[in-house]
Write a protein that holds these residues in place. Structure first.
Motif, short mmCIF file in Angstrom:
data_model
loop_
_atom_site.label_atom_id
_atom_site.label_comp_id
_atom_site.label_asym_id
_atom_site.label_seq_id
_atom_site.Cartn_x
_atom_site.Cartn_y
_atom_site.Cartn_z
N UNK A 72 0.86 -1.18 0.00
CA UNK A 72 0.00 0.00 0.00
C UNK A 72 0.90 1.23 0.00
N UNK A 73 0.47 2.27 -0.70
CA UNK A 73 1.20 3.53 -0.73
C UNK A 73 0.19 4.66 -0.59
N UNK A 81 -5.46 5.94 -0.63
CA UNK A 81 -4.37 4.97 -0.75
C UNK A 81 -4.39 4.29 -2.11
N UNK A 82 -3.22 3.82 -2.52
CA UNK A 82 -3.08 3.05 -3.75
C UNK A 82 -2.30 1.79 -3.41
N UNK A 83 -2.53 0.75 -4.17
CA UNK A 83 -1.81 -0.50 -3.99
C UNK A 83 -1.14 -0.86 -5.30
N UNK A 84 0.03 -1.47 -5.21
CA UNK A 84 0.69 -1.96 -6.42
C UNK A 84 1.38 -3.28 -6.11
N UNK A 85 1.59 -4.05 -7.17
CA UNK A 85 2.20 -5.37 -7.09
C UNK A 85 3.47 -5.40 -7.92
N UNK A 86 4.36 -6.30 -7.58
CA UNK A 86 5.54 -6.53 -8.39
C UNK A 86 5.88 -8.01 -8.37
N UNK A 87 6.52 -8.46 -9.44
CA UNK A 87 7.00 -9.83 -9.55
C UNK A 87 8.52 -9.76 -9.46
N UNK A 88 9.06 -10.18 -8.32
CA UNK A 88 10.50 -10.11 -8.08
C UNK A 88 11.09 -11.50 -8.33
N UNK A 89 11.77 -11.64 -9.46
CA UNK A 89 12.31 -12.94 -9.87
C UNK A 89 13.48 -13.36 -8.99
N UNK A 90 13.60 -14.67 -8.78
CA UNK A 90 14.75 -15.20 -8.06
C UNK A 90 15.42 -16.33 -8.82
N UNK A 91 14.82 -16.78 -9.93
CA UNK A 91 15.40 -17.87 -10.70
C UNK A 91 15.00 -17.73 -12.16
N UNK A 92 15.95 -18.02 -13.05
CA UNK A 92 15.67 -18.04 -14.49
C UNK A 92 16.49 -19.17 -15.08
N UNK A 93 15.87 -19.92 -15.99
CA UNK A 93 16.60 -21.00 -16.65
C UNK A 93 16.08 -21.15 -18.06
N UNK A 94 16.92 -21.73 -18.90
CA UNK A 94 16.53 -21.97 -20.27
C UNK A 94 16.22 -23.45 -20.44
N UNK A 111 14.62 -5.31 2.45
CA UNK A 111 13.29 -4.75 2.22
C UNK A 111 13.28 -3.86 0.99
N UNK A 112 12.10 -3.71 0.41
CA UNK A 112 11.95 -2.80 -0.72
C UNK A 112 12.16 -1.38 -0.25
N UNK A 113 12.62 -0.47 -1.13
CA UNK A 113 12.82 0.91 -0.71
C UNK A 113 11.49 1.54 -0.31
N UNK A 114 11.57 2.48 0.61
CA UNK A 114 10.35 3.14 1.06
C UNK A 114 10.32 4.61 0.72
N UNK A 115 11.29 5.07 -0.03
CA UNK A 115 11.34 6.47 -0.43
C UNK A 115 10.19 6.73 -1.39
N UNK A 116 9.17 7.45 -0.96
CA UNK A 116 7.98 7.69 -1.76
C UNK A 116 8.27 8.42 -3.06
N UNK A 117 9.38 9.16 -3.15
CA UNK A 117 9.69 9.89 -4.37
C UNK A 117 10.12 8.97 -5.49
N UNK A 118 10.47 7.72 -5.20
CA UNK A 118 10.92 6.80 -6.24
C UNK A 118 9.80 5.95 -6.81
N UNK A 119 8.56 6.20 -6.41
CA UNK A 119 7.45 5.41 -6.91
C UNK A 119 7.08 5.84 -8.32
N UNK A 120 6.57 4.91 -9.14
CA UNK A 120 6.31 5.19 -10.56
C UNK A 120 5.05 5.99 -10.85
N UNK A 121 4.35 6.47 -9.83
CA UNK A 121 3.13 7.22 -10.08
C UNK A 121 3.05 8.43 -9.20
#
Length: 121
Positions: A72-73, A81-94, A111-121
């Motif tokens: 939540x942000x 309030x606004x909510x956003x999701x992210x997919x944080x990869x930990x493995x990739x294979x071919x 932890x993910x950064x909490x600096x509100x100025x770095x949010x994409x919206x």
């Protein structure tokens, strides 16, 4: 934390972005065939995992495992309030067997950064 796994084609691999002295990320786009409506998903590697994309190229077929994260942000109490999701990869294979190390245990990641100025919206 929920996991998400998908197989598809790497459409775009972006350069690593240094967000702060404690956080970096590298985004990529994965095209996943889903019947009549293919999906282009935005995923990211963070921290030392950013280099895992170095051995892959756009157009490669891969299998990706990621954590599903959400938060939540709210700029101020007066703002909705606004909510956003992210997919944080930990493995990739071919399909040829180019594997990455096993995922870290939940809680070992910074932890993910909490600096509100770095949010994409």
């Amino acid at each position: 934390m929920p996991k998400f796994e998908a197989e598809g084609q790497l459409v775009k691999i972006f350069d690593t972005q240094v967000i702060s002295d404690r956080f970096q990320k590298r985004e990529f786009i994965l095209l996943v065939e889903d019947g009549q409506y293919p999906q282009e998903l935005s995923l990211q590697f963070t921290q030392s995992d950013c280099g895992l994309l170095d051995s892959f190229s756009e157009g490669d077929q891969v299998s990706v495992s990621s954590w599903v994260r959400g938060r939540k942000w709210q700029r101020s109490e007066a703002d909705a309030p606004r909510w956003f999701n992210s997919l944080v990869a930990f493995s990739i294979k071919s399909p040829q067997g180019n594997n990455t190390p096993p995922p870290p245990e939940y809680g070992d990641e910074p932890p993910l950064p909490t600096d509100d100025d770095n949010l994409p919206f």
